[in-house]
Design an enzyme around this catalytic site. Structure first.
Site, PDB file in Angstrom:
ATOM      1  N   GLU A 121       0.842  -1.197   0.000  1.00  0.00           N
ATOM      2  CA  GLU A 121       0.000   0.000   0.000  1.00  0.00           C
ATOM      3  C   GLU A 121       0.873   1.242   0.000  1.00  0.00           C
ATOM      4  OE1 GLU A 121      -3.628  -0.788   2.824  1.00  0.00           O
ATOM      5  OE2 GLU A 121      -1.921  -1.945   3.559  1.00  0.00           O
ATOM      6  N   LYS A 123       2.382   4.743   1.257  1.00  0.00           N
ATOM      7  CA  LYS A 123       2.672   5.362   2.548  1.00  0.00           C
ATOM      8  C   LYS A 123       2.494   6.880   2.376  1.00  0.00           C
ATOM      9  CE  LYS A 123       6.044   5.623   6.280  1.00  0.00           C
ATOM     10  NZ  LYS A 123       6.001   7.081   6.405  1.00  0.00           N
ATOM     11  N   ASP A 125       2.058  10.928   3.053  1.00  0.00           N
ATOM     12  CA  ASP A 125       2.811  11.961   3.772  1.00  0.00           C
ATOM     13  C   ASP A 125       1.826  13.033   4.214  1.00  0.00           C
ATOM     14  OD1 ASP A 125       4.901  13.271   4.862  1.00  0.00           O
ATOM     15  OD2 ASP A 125       5.869  13.841   2.984  1.00  0.00           O
ATOM     16  N   TYR A 227      -7.127   3.013   6.012  1.00  0.00           N
ATOM     17  CA  TYR A 227      -6.404   1.809   5.604  1.00  0.00           C
ATOM     18  C   TYR A 227      -6.341   0.710   6.669  1.00  0.00           C
ATOM     19  CZ  TYR A 227      -2.837   4.635   7.973  1.00  0.00           C
ATOM     20  OH  TYR A 227      -2.167   5.427   8.871  1.00  0.00           O
ATOM     21  N   LYS A 315      10.848   3.066   2.658  1.00  0.00           N
ATOM     22  CA  LYS A 315      10.974   4.515   2.456  1.00  0.00           C
ATOM     23  C   LYS A 315      11.717   4.783   1.156  1.00  0.00           C
ATOM     24  CE  LYS A 315      10.613   7.429   5.433  1.00  0.00           C
ATOM     25  NZ  LYS A 315       9.598   8.483   5.711  1.00  0.00           N
ATOM     26  N   CYS A 409      19.733  47.783   2.376  1.00  0.00           N
ATOM     27  CA  CYS A 409      19.746  46.895   1.218  1.00  0.00           C
ATOM     28  C   CYS A 409      21.155  46.323   1.021  1.00  0.00           C
ATOM     29  CB  CYS A 409      19.303  47.641  -0.034  1.00  0.00           C
ATOM     30  SG  CYS A 409      19.407  46.652  -1.543  1.00  0.00           S
ATOM     31  N   CYS A 412      22.500  47.958  -2.539  1.00  0.00           N
ATOM     32  CA  CYS A 412      22.738  49.387  -2.792  1.00  0.00           C
ATOM     33  C   CYS A 412      22.876  50.211  -1.516  1.00  0.00           C
ATOM     34  CB  CYS A 412      21.625  49.975  -3.645  1.00  0.00           C
ATOM     35  SG  CYS A 412      20.020  50.070  -2.809  1.00  0.00           S
ATOM     36  N   CYS A 425      13.483  47.114  -0.554  1.00  0.00           N
ATOM     37  CA  CYS A 425      14.343  48.231  -0.926  1.00  0.00           C
ATOM     38  C   CYS A 425      13.557  49.081  -1.909  1.00  0.00           C
ATOM     39  CB  CYS A 425      15.635  47.726  -1.579  1.00  0.00           C
ATOM     40  SG  CYS A 425      16.618  49.053  -2.326  1.00  0.00           S
ATOM     41  N   CYS A 431      19.053  50.466  -7.645  1.00  0.00           N
ATOM     42  CA  CYS A 431      19.443  49.182  -7.053  1.00  0.00           C
ATOM     43  C   CYS A 431      19.649  48.171  -8.180  1.00  0.00           C
ATOM     44  CB  CYS A 431      18.367  48.712  -6.083  1.00  0.00           C
ATOM     45  SG  CYS A 431      18.806  47.210  -5.183  1.00  0.00           S
TER      46      CYS A 431
END
Length: 673
Positions: A121, A123, A125, A227, A315, A409, A412, A425, A431
């Site tokens: 089956e 797995k 996440d 499941y 895994k 920044c 610049c 900025c 810049c």
């Protein structure tokens, strides 16, 4: 005539039946409008009687904010699984299993265990959920916790419409386990309008189920695959096959992918098949689970201190690992936004060595608890070849140095300003990273399509010819370019020709090239189609902009502010004076270029790589044919046009029964008249 209570019971049964058909089986029998009519009648009767039946679907929308989670003790322990990451690990597990079975059979020849067979089956996440049903009624839902106790999340789980509030099995108490998930397509759709986009589907599901406000959970539109039956007060089945059938018979959503095989060679073949298609799925998986199918064998083999001996998780190659956060640098984007980038101790994820990870903004740093993480261990994740991201700090301790937020920044030296979770900025013309990125975007294919104006060329034009604005491109002369390093006569003339050619452009491309904040290519196309001229867009009011389906309040205000900026006004006026002429061309409804086809009025999704045109070109053809081109597949999709390497959208279309066309069939159905 039926009493209000009888009618409510009838409506609840009917609505729950249609929920099962729609959310679990994906086989609706009535239209959305018919469902809404029944639902509205139930709401009205509940309001009039003051009674809400326990299994009423009106309880799925999310109620009041909870004060906290109550602890729930599981009726049976939820075990972790031992892990295998190689075929050798898997083979070692198999050898242990067969040895234990053979030892038992030698000692009990009168009643031997069968030779091992296996289920394979997916797995998932997501977040493990444990559901308790008492005589058929869902009375509790909980997180896994430490396997013995978890947190009660009944109100949150009730928002998952595929989870039944009542089941046909009424003979006692059972606990079933599953995984709460968020489909990737749902996440993509959610993020299109979200004030704070979600980073990944796993965290989105886990965060929603552990949110004290069930209304937030409901907004995420989660789903769940069930499941396992972890507890029953009586013996219900003898094999895993019977357990799966029991779950299906009781209206639980069981993933269609489950393989029952006889040998380890078949197990390994199934694992390879899953690996090959894992990124085509519309949900996250990180491996597969292999179990012995005979429940008596499971009982005999039992458990170690941590794991069942009769199951193992295989895994896949790691896409989430831990490493050390070494530094954080700050990069300047096209809009002036300052983005933190994490520099980590090099680590391999999925065959790729990772040294840099995204952190998004200072709000992300705070939320992920990495403000004090320099020199400390962090989780990082890489998915589908995208830049890895930091998920959070491994410990809750302040055991690292503090990340210092910049005040100036880094490119610049201008003073930074903070807006929400972002630093900016505002030196947009002086810049360098901002200007180079803006020039490159302006020249890109979906914008002004100025060939040969690469990021290196943009950098050179900024540094050596003081090009500070897209309008400056139209002032460039041959003698300016020819004296630049790496610029010969041919290259200089090629760039000038491309700039000249870009003056005749369509309105949508010009609007996209301008880089209006909070707009993308779809929104700029909608602006062009609605207003039909640049001047009309520049003079548009918020009220006029809000009439466009793709434009909300924030986007409307961004557009107004952008065109009100004196620097933007001057830049556009200079380009117009130089001969740039954005035009909107109405698709012809008759004549030689009109397209007549069955796509008119249909919802169409493009996916994969087309060979004879780009997807953008195909989208234009479809729009000329009267189709609406969408970005994701749903029940309302009429056609999916699939090129090479089509992924999750193709899979979703096949699951929904949407008509799928290859490129040749698509072109054949477009008839030029």
């Amino acid at each position: 005539m039926a009493s209000p209570m009888d009618r409510m019971k009838q409506l609840v049964d009917e609505l729950n039946h249609h929920n099962y058909l729609y959310y679990t089986l994906d086989q609706p029998e009535i239209s959305d409008a018919e469902y809404d009519q029944l639902y509205d009648e139930l709401v009205r009767l509940e309001r009039e009687t003051g009674v809400i039946l326990p299994e009423s679907p009106t309880q799925r929308v999310g109620g009041e904010i909870l004060e906290g989670f109550e602890e729930h003790r599981h009726l049976a322990r939820l075990w972790s699984l031992d892990k295998a990451q190689t075929d050798d690990d898997l083979e070692a597990w198999y050898q242990r299993v067969t040895r234990l079975i053979h030892e038992y059979n030698r000692e009990h020849p009168e009643d031997p265990l069968p030779e091992p067979t296996f289920s394979v089956e997916l797995k998932y996440d997501g977040l493990t959920i444990n559901l308790t049903y008492d005589h058929g009624v869902l009375v509790q839902a909980a997180t896994r916790g430490n396997g013995i106790t978890g947190e009660g999340i009944l109100a949150q789980v009730k928002t998952i419409r595929s989870i039944p509030l009542t089941i046909p099995y009424r003979d006692g108490i059972i606990e079933v386990q599953g995984e709460g998930i968020m489909y990737l397509s749902v996440l993509e759709q959610y993020n299109k309008t979200a004030t704070e986009p979600l980073k990944n589907a796993r965290n989105a599901a886990a965060g929603a189920l552990r949110n004290l406000n069930p209304a937030v959970t409901a907004e995420r539109k989660l789903d769940a695959f069930i499941y396992n039956v972890g507890y029953s007060d009586r013996q219900l089945f003898a094999t895993h096959q019977e357990m799966v059938q029991f779950l299906k018979d009781n209206r639980f959503k069981v993933n269609p992918y489950i393989a029952f095989v006889q040998t380890m060679d078949e197990v390994k073949a199934e694992l390879e098949a899953i690996k090959a298609r894992r990124h085509e799925l519309d949900y996250l998986i990180d491996g597969a689970v292999i179990k012995l199918t005979d429940l008596r064998t499971r009982e005999v083999l039992g458990y170690t201190e941590k794991f069942p001996r009769w199951a193992i998780a295989y895994k896949f190659e790691a896409e989430e690992v831990t490493t050390i956060l070494r530094d954080v640098t700050w990069e300047v984007g096209r809009t002036g936004k300052i983005t933190p980038v994490a520099i980590v101790e090099p680590v391999e994820i999925g065959g790729v060595t990772v040294q840099r990870c995204t952190l998004n903004n200072i709000g992300d740093i705070e939320r992920k608890n990495v403000k004090h993480a320099l020199g400390a261990e962090v989780y990082i994740r890489r998915s589908n070849d995208v830049i890895p991201e930091i998920l959070g700090k491994v410990t809750d301790e302040k055991d690292g140095e503090e990340i210092q937020y910049p005040e100036e920044c880094p490119a610049c030296g201008s003073k930074l300003v903070q807006r929400g979770a972002h630093l900016f900025c505002e030196n947009s013309l002086g810049c360098k990273p901002q200007m180079v990125a803006r020039l490159t975007h302006f020249a890109s294919r979906n914008a002004m399509d100025i060939e040969s104006l690469s990021i290196m060329t943009a950098d050179q034009l900024f540094t050596e010819l003081d090009v500070r604005d897209p309008a400056d491109l139209y002032d460039l002369k041959f003698e300016d370019l020819i004296r630049l390093e790496r610029f010969g006569e041919r290259k200089a003339q090629k760039l000038l020709d491309a700039i000249e050619k870009s003056k005749q452009c369509d309105l949508a491309s010009f609007l996209f090239a301008l880089g209006i904040p909070n707009t993308g290519i779809t929104t700029t196309r909608s602006l062009a189609e609605h207003f039909k001229s640049l001047e009309a867009v520049r003079q548009a009011t918020v009220e006029e902009l809000l009439q466009i389906p793709d434009v909300g309040q924030i986007v409307a205000e961004s557009i107004i502010s952008f065109f009100a900026d004196p620097r933007v006004k001057e830049s556009i006026d200079r380009m117009l004076a130089a001969g740039v002429s954005p035009q909107f061309e109405e698709p012809e409804l008759a004549g030689e270029t009109a397209i007549v086809s069955e796509f008119s009025g249909k919802n169409v999704v493009l996916t994969g790589t087309l060979q004879k045109m780009t997807r953008g070109e195909a989208a234009k053809l479809l729009e000329q044919a009267g189709a609406k081109v969408a970005g994701s597949v749903s029940k309302k999709t009429d056609f999916v046009i699939a090129g090479e390497k089509a992924g999750s959208k193709l899979k979703k279309a096949q699951e929904l029964g949407v008509t799928v066309l290859d490129e040749e069939t698509f072109l054949a159905k477009l008839r030029l008249k």
